[in-house]
Write an enzyme that holds these catalytic residues in place. Structure first.
Site, PDB file in Angstrom:
ATOM      1  N   LYS A  10      -5.838  -2.242   1.918  1.00 21.75           N
ATOM      2  CA  LYS A  10      -5.679  -1.556   3.178  1.00 21.75           C
ATOM      3  C   LYS A  10      -7.586  -1.489   3.158  1.00 21.75           C
ATOM      4  O   LYS A  10      -8.255  -2.186   2.626  1.00 21.75           O
ATOM      5  CB  LYS A  10      -5.516   0.311   2.701  1.00 21.75           C
ATOM      6  CG  LYS A  10      -3.728   0.228   2.149  1.00 21.75           C
ATOM      7  CD  LYS A  10      -3.265   1.730   1.063  1.00 21.75           C
ATOM      8  CE  LYS A  10      -2.393   1.266   0.939  1.00 21.75           C
ATOM      9  NZ  LYS A  10      -1.931   2.788   0.000  1.00 21.75           N
ATOM     10  N   TYR A  50       5.489   3.753   7.595  1.00 20.87           N
ATOM     11  CA  TYR A  50       5.815   5.351   6.798  1.00 20.87           C
ATOM     12  C   TYR A  50       6.906   6.604   6.860  1.00 20.87           C
ATOM     13  O   TYR A  50       6.522   7.544   6.374  1.00 20.87           O
ATOM     14  CB  TYR A  50       3.839   5.795   6.141  1.00 20.87           C
ATOM     15  CG  TYR A  50       3.052   5.369   5.888  1.00 20.87           C
ATOM     16  CD1 TYR A  50       3.297   4.516   4.154  1.00 20.87           C
ATOM     17  CD2 TYR A  50       2.043   4.878   6.362  1.00 20.87           C
ATOM     18  CE1 TYR A  50       2.456   3.992   3.582  1.00 20.87           C
ATOM     19  CE2 TYR A  50       1.069   4.282   5.356  1.00 20.87           C
ATOM     20  CZ  TYR A  50       1.593   3.676   3.666  1.00 20.87           C
ATOM     21  OH  TYR A  50       0.695   3.279   3.323  1.00 20.87           O
ATOM     22  N   ARG A  86       4.524  -4.139  -7.510  1.00 17.52           N
ATOM     23  CA  ARG A  86       4.333  -3.109  -7.875  1.00 17.52           C
ATOM     24  C   ARG A  86       3.654  -2.995  -9.134  1.00 17.52           C
ATOM     25  O   ARG A  86       2.780  -2.270  -9.702  1.00 17.52           O
ATOM     26  CB  ARG A  86       5.817  -2.613  -7.650  1.00 17.52           C
ATOM     27  CG  ARG A  86       6.158  -2.112  -6.247  1.00 17.52           C
ATOM     28  CD  ARG A  86       6.508  -1.486  -6.029  1.00 17.52           C
ATOM     29  NE  ARG A  86       5.841  -0.206  -6.378  1.00 17.52           N
ATOM     30  CZ  ARG A  86       5.955   1.209  -5.463  1.00 17.52           C
ATOM     31  NH1 ARG A  86       5.518   0.710  -4.251  1.00 17.52           N
ATOM     32  NH2 ARG A  86       6.255   2.033  -5.618  1.00 17.52           N
ATOM     33  N   THR A  92       0.887   4.761  -7.213  1.00 17.62           N
ATOM     34  CA  THR A  92       0.091   5.244  -6.518  1.00 17.62           C
ATOM     35  C   THR A  92      -1.150   5.853  -6.864  1.00 17.62           C
ATOM     36  O   THR A  92      -1.958   5.139  -6.333  1.00 17.62           O
ATOM     37  CB  THR A  92       1.143   5.644  -5.942  1.00 17.62           C
ATOM     38  OG1 THR A  92       2.426   4.845  -5.913  1.00 17.62           O
ATOM     39  CG2 THR A  92       0.866   6.225  -4.897  1.00 17.62           C
ATOM     40  N   ASN A 113      -6.281   4.090  -1.775  1.00 20.81           N
ATOM     41  CA  ASN A 113      -5.818   2.821  -3.309  1.00 20.81           C
ATOM     42  C   ASN A 113      -5.483   2.181  -2.865  1.00 20.81           C
ATOM     43  O   ASN A 113      -4.884   0.541  -4.080  1.00 20.81           O
ATOM     44  CB  ASN A 113      -4.696   3.901  -3.951  1.00 20.81           C
ATOM     45  CG  ASN A 113      -3.456   3.927  -2.799  1.00 20.81           C
ATOM     46  OD1 ASN A 113      -3.595   3.744  -1.449  1.00 20.81           O
ATOM     47  ND2 ASN A 113      -2.038   4.167  -2.999  1.00 20.81           N
ATOM     48  N   HIS A 116      -0.810  -1.699  -0.992  1.00 16.89           N
ATOM     49  CA  HIS A 116       0.005  -1.699  -0.576  1.00 16.89           C
ATOM     50  C   HIS A 116       1.152  -2.758  -1.739  1.00 16.89           C
ATOM     51  O   HIS A 116       0.383  -3.755  -0.936  1.00 16.89           O
ATOM     52  CB  HIS A 116       0.604  -0.889   0.892  1.00 16.89           C
ATOM     53  CG  HIS A 116       1.986  -0.395   1.316  1.00 16.89           C
ATOM     54  ND1 HIS A 116       2.684   0.595   0.548  1.00 16.89           N
ATOM     55  CD2 HIS A 116       2.896  -1.821   1.135  1.00 16.89           C
ATOM     56  CE1 HIS A 116       3.952   0.300   0.904  1.00 16.89           C
ATOM     57  NE2 HIS A 116       3.845  -1.450   1.613  1.00 16.89           N
ATOM     58  N   GLU A 127       9.793  -4.344   5.202  1.00 15.79           N
ATOM     59  CA  GLU A 127       7.899  -4.071   5.880  1.00 15.79           C
ATOM     60  C   GLU A 127       7.725  -5.852   6.580  1.00 15.79           C
ATOM     61  O   GLU A 127       6.780  -5.264   7.886  1.00 15.79           O
ATOM     62  CB  GLU A 127       7.091  -3.946   4.915  1.00 15.79           C
ATOM     63  CG  GLU A 127       8.378  -2.209   4.496  1.00 15.79           C
ATOM     64  CD  GLU A 127       7.153  -1.816   2.905  1.00 15.79           C
ATOM     65  OE1 GLU A 127       7.418  -2.622   2.446  1.00 15.79           O
ATOM     66  OE2 GLU A 127       7.326  -0.969   2.712  1.00 15.79           O
TER      67      GLU A 127
HETATM   68  P1  CMP Z   1       1.671   3.400  -0.514  1.00 16.74           P
HETATM   69  O1  CMP Z   1       1.461   2.611  -1.887  1.00 16.74           O
HETATM   70  O2  CMP Z   1       1.105   2.975   0.681  1.00 16.74           O
HETATM   71  O3  CMP Z   1       2.672   4.618  -0.427  1.00 16.74           O
HETATM   72  C1  CMP Z   1       2.482   5.800   0.319  1.00 16.74           C
HETATM   73  C2  CMP Z   1       1.110   5.834   0.469  1.00 16.74           C
HETATM   74  O4  CMP Z   1       0.703   7.315   0.879  1.00 16.74           O
HETATM   75  C3  CMP Z   1       0.262   5.791  -0.510  1.00 16.74           C
HETATM   76  O5  CMP Z   1       0.614   4.167  -1.023  1.00 16.74           O
HETATM   77  C4  CMP Z   1      -1.065   5.996  -0.549  1.00 16.74           C
HETATM   78  O6  CMP Z   1      -1.503   6.066  -0.300  1.00 16.74           O
HETATM   79  C5  CMP Z   1      -0.804   7.486   0.524  1.00 16.74           C
HETATM   80  N1  CMP Z   1      -0.248   9.123  -0.818  1.00 16.74           N
HETATM   81  C6  CMP Z   1       0.441   9.641  -1.355  1.00 16.74           C
HETATM   82  N2  CMP Z   1       0.524  10.551  -1.915  1.00 16.74           N
HETATM   83  C7  CMP Z   1      -0.687  10.749  -1.165  1.00 16.74           C
HETATM   84  C8  CMP Z   1      -1.476  12.177  -1.216  1.00 16.74           C
HETATM   85  N3  CMP Z   1      -1.549  13.057  -2.543  1.00 16.74           N
HETATM   86  N4  CMP Z   1      -2.108  12.363  -0.796  1.00 16.74           N
HETATM   87  C9  CMP Z   1      -3.331  11.333   0.153  1.00 16.74           C
HETATM   88  N5  CMP Z   1      -2.443  10.250   0.460  1.00 16.74           N
HETATM   89  C10 CMP Z   1      -1.438  10.194  -0.411  1.00 16.74           C
END
Ligand code: CMP
Length: 144
Positions: A10, A50, A86, A92, A113, A116, A127
């Site tokens: 990201k 998403y 994963r 996550t 984070n 992905h 995807e």
């Molecule tokens: P990802 O694995 O890309 O899948 C969904 C994304 O949503 C996740 O990583 C985070 O970047 C984001 N995400 C999930 N929960 C939250 C949250 N509570 N606040 C902000 N971002 C979130």
């Protein structure tokens, strides 16, 4: 044909110079890098990517974050690519990620984070098609 997964570094990970380190981990584990591209994702692409999260309160922030710079998108291929991918990323929420995983080693905040990874074989194919389109049709370029 072996399993494939979609992995993305990201914008925060790209900005911090973590692309090489993250690619290195997947290559070292034995995965083949099938495709690799720096992409400035559009709102449309992210809304599809998403689609399950469209109703979440953090969705607008998530889109802004994902558009804050280029994303390094890539496809890995190898045995167990989705599950192992994963596991290598970690939970996550980096607060819950096991030590040694990418998120635990490089992140603290669920809103930043770093990476992905697809959560199932079905979402991986969806995807891959979304981010790479015709340049990487399912299994068309699979080798070995
Ligand atoms: P990802 O694995 O890309 O899948 C969904 C994304 O949503 C996740 O990583 C985070 O970047 C984001 N995400 C999930 N929960 C939250 C949250 N509570 N606040 C902000 N971002 C979130």
């Amino acid at each position: 044909n072996e399993e494939r997964s979609f992995i993305a570094v990201k914008p925060d990970g790209v900005e911090r110079g973590l692309v090489g380190e993250i690619l290195r981990r997947f290559e070292a584990r034995g995965f083949k890098i099938l495709a690799l591209q720096l992409i400035h994702p559009s709102k449309e692409l992210l809304s599809e990517h998403y689609e399950d999260l469209a109703n979440k309160p953090f969705f607008p922030k998530l889109l802004a974050y994902m558009q804050s710079g280029p994303v390094a998108a890539f496809v890995i291929q190898g045995k167990g690519a989705v599950k192992i991918g994963r596991a290598m990323l970690g939970a996550t929420n980096p607060q819950d990620s096991a030590p040694g995983t990418i998120r635990a080693d490089f992140a603290l905040d669920i809103g930043k984070n770093v990476c992905h990874g697809s959560d199932s074989v079905e979402s991986a194919e969806r995807e891959i098609a979304l981010w790479f389109g015709d340049s990487l049709k399912p299994y068309a370029r699979a080798v070995d």
